[in-house]
Motif scaffolding. Sequence first.
Motif, PDB file in Angstrom:
ATOM      1  N   VAL A  43      36.047  35.134  35.596  1.00  0.00           N
ATOM      2  CA  VAL A  43      36.938  36.249  35.921  1.00  0.00           C
ATOM      3  C   VAL A  43      36.421  37.002  37.147  1.00  0.00           C
ATOM      4  N   LEU A  44      35.137  37.294  37.181  1.00  0.00           N
ATOM      5  CA  LEU A  44      34.571  38.028  38.316  1.00  0.00           C
ATOM      6  C   LEU A  44      34.688  37.228  39.612  1.00  0.00           C
ATOM      7  N   ASP A  45      34.621  35.905  39.528  1.00  0.00           N
ATOM      8  CA  ASP A  45      34.741  35.067  40.726  1.00  0.00           C
ATOM      9  C   ASP A  45      36.126  35.168  41.362  1.00  0.00           C
ATOM     10  N   ALA A  46      37.130  35.549  40.585  1.00  0.00           N
ATOM     11  CA  ALA A  46      38.497  35.623  41.117  1.00  0.00           C
ATOM     12  C   ALA A  46      38.710  36.863  41.976  1.00  0.00           C
ATOM     13  N   CYS A  47      37.781  37.803  41.933  1.00  0.00           N
ATOM     14  CA  CYS A  47      37.929  39.039  42.720  1.00  0.00           C
ATOM     15  C   CYS A  47      36.602  39.400  43.391  1.00  0.00           C
ATOM     16  N   PRO A  48      36.094  38.518  44.243  1.00  0.00           N
ATOM     17  CA  PRO A  48      34.769  38.745  44.837  1.00  0.00           C
ATOM     18  C   PRO A  48      34.709  39.916  45.799  1.00  0.00           C
ATOM     19  N   ASP A  49      35.873  40.331  46.322  1.00  0.00           N
ATOM     20  CA  ASP A  49      35.863  41.407  47.311  1.00  0.00           C
ATOM     21  C   ASP A  49      36.182  42.770  46.705  1.00  0.00           C
ATOM     22  N   ALA A  50      36.156  42.888  45.380  1.00  0.00           N
ATOM     23  CA  ALA A  50      36.288  44.209  44.762  1.00  0.00           C
ATOM     24  C   ALA A  50      35.098  45.064  45.181  1.00  0.00           C
ATOM     25  N   ALA A  51      35.364  46.308  45.538  1.00  0.00           N
ATOM     26  CA  ALA A  51      34.277  47.178  45.990  1.00  0.00           C
ATOM     27  C   ALA A  51      33.273  47.419  44.870  1.00  0.00           C
ATOM     28  N   THR A  52      33.764  47.701  43.677  1.00  0.00           N
ATOM     29  CA  THR A  52      32.910  47.906  42.506  1.00  0.00           C
ATOM     30  C   THR A  52      33.481  47.119  41.342  1.00  0.00           C
ATOM     31  N   ALA A  53      32.609  46.413  40.636  1.00  0.00           N
ATOM     32  CA  ALA A  53      33.020  45.699  39.426  1.00  0.00           C
ATOM     33  C   ALA A  53      32.383  46.400  38.241  1.00  0.00           C
ATOM     34  N   PRO A 104      26.584  41.402  41.039  1.00  0.00           N
ATOM     35  CA  PRO A 104      26.163  42.723  40.552  1.00  0.00           C
ATOM     36  C   PRO A 104      27.359  43.487  39.979  1.00  0.00           C
ATOM     37  N   VAL A 105      27.148  44.128  38.843  1.00  0.00           N
ATOM     38  CA  VAL A 105      28.207  44.914  38.208  1.00  0.00           C
ATOM     39  C   VAL A 105      27.636  46.233  37.715  1.00  0.00           C
ATOM     40  N   VAL A 106      28.539  47.158  37.465  1.00  0.00           N
ATOM     41  CA  VAL A 106      28.189  48.400  36.781  1.00  0.00           C
ATOM     42  C   VAL A 106      28.521  48.211  35.306  1.00  0.00           C
ATOM     43  N   HIS A 107      27.572  48.500  34.433  1.00  0.00           N
ATOM     44  CA  HIS A 107      27.813  48.370  33.000  1.00  0.00           C
ATOM     45  C   HIS A 107      28.226  49.726  32.435  1.00  0.00           C
ATOM     46  N   ALA A 108      29.220  49.696  31.581  1.00  0.00           N
ATOM     47  CA  ALA A 108      29.687  50.926  30.936  1.00  0.00           C
ATOM     48  C   ALA A 108      29.974  50.618  29.469  1.00  0.00           C
ATOM     49  N   ARG A 109      30.079  51.672  28.655  1.00  0.00           N
ATOM     50  CA  ARG A 109      30.420  51.506  27.243  1.00  0.00           C
ATOM     51  C   ARG A 109      31.562  52.437  26.893  1.00  0.00           C
ATOM     52  N   GLU A 110      32.508  51.903  26.144  1.00  0.00           N
ATOM     53  CA  GLU A 110      33.615  52.714  25.669  1.00  0.00           C
ATOM     54  C   GLU A 110      33.144  53.604  24.518  1.00  0.00           C
ATOM     55  N   GLU A 111      33.936  54.618  24.224  1.00  0.00           N
ATOM     56  CA  GLU A 111      33.597  55.546  23.146  1.00  0.00           C
ATOM     57  C   GLU A 111      34.751  55.594  22.136  1.00  0.00           C
ATOM     58  N   PRO A 112      34.467  55.150  20.915  1.00  0.00           N
ATOM     59  CA  PRO A 112      33.216  54.552  20.419  1.00  0.00           C
ATOM     60  C   PRO A 112      33.117  53.087  20.868  1.00  0.00           C
ATOM     61  N   PRO A 113      31.913  52.474  20.787  1.00  0.00           N
ATOM     62  CA  PRO A 113      31.792  51.051  21.135  1.00  0.00           C
ATOM     63  C   PRO A 113      32.744  50.209  20.299  1.00  0.00           C
TER      64      PRO A 113
END
Length: 341
Positions: free
Chosen positions: A45-55, A67-76
Amino acid sequence: MTDHQTAHEQHPYDVVVPAGGAARRLGGVDKPAVSVGGRPLLDRVLDACPDAATAVVVGPERPTVRPVVHAREEPPGGGPLAALDAGLRHSTAPVVLVLSADLPFLTGGTVRALLAAAAEDGADGALLRDAEGRDQPLVAAYRAEPLRRALDGVRAEHGALAGLPLRVLSGRLALRRVTGPTAAASFDCDTWEDIEAARARIREHGTVLDEWITAAKAELGIELDVDTAALLDLARDAAHGVARPAAPLTTFLVGYAAAQQGRDVTDLAEKAAALANRWAAEATEGAGTAEGAGTAGGAGKTGAAEGAGKAGSTGSTEAAGKAGATTDAASEGEPEAKPAE
């Protein structure tokens, strides 16, 4: 979009990938990490959008191809709306691409089509409509501000986002639908049967080489356009004109030269193929020359032997005749020996 313009230059965007589901129909395995074609679903999935400014990947941390930013939903595990809200907190782009983490056949073409449709006047975004006519809100591009307002409206109405279906959000937005050949990108992997179907599909004759090259480039960390037909033709010429092991070695050298020199693979493949053809032509010419020389040389040797044989035969006869004549003459000129007394 020109060949020199990326999707990001045309439509600046971030991508948010909800990847924190429980995958109950897969027995609770980490679905984004399941391999299809040798690559985790999330990486595909990430390979399909290599030019996204932030993943932004929302869910448990796991290794990714970029490289990606990791986040968690609330609640997990709180569902797609909670994941989308958590991902948006890390996005600053005017458009947000939202993709589920289990799309093995998502392509850059689908991403570009969604971004272009989301940029149309009066649109709050665009989503994919699958082959059965169903909307796919997790294969979509949304304008960030209308999306944030819609999420705030849902939160105000329901008190929270966790556990709510996506349709309560999409109903608040003016969305374009992207259909047609891109609909295949909506194939997702909810069950083991889906995963086995995806694994079988990428091994089909018409797709296996492209899938393998994409996987190999990702594994090696290289960006290089590959003209499969040109390289296969080169491999054939090298194998036939030089030797079988020359095929993989030559294609490697062409790829290496293209990367080192920043040149087009097709041009270099043509040069290497021409070399292989010259090599083969020399071998053919050499064989023909040797055959001709052998024929001429054999005739010469035969003629010389025959000549030598004739000369030897004549010389011996003549010498024998002369020797006989001299003996006779000597006998006639000398007196006979007298008997001993």
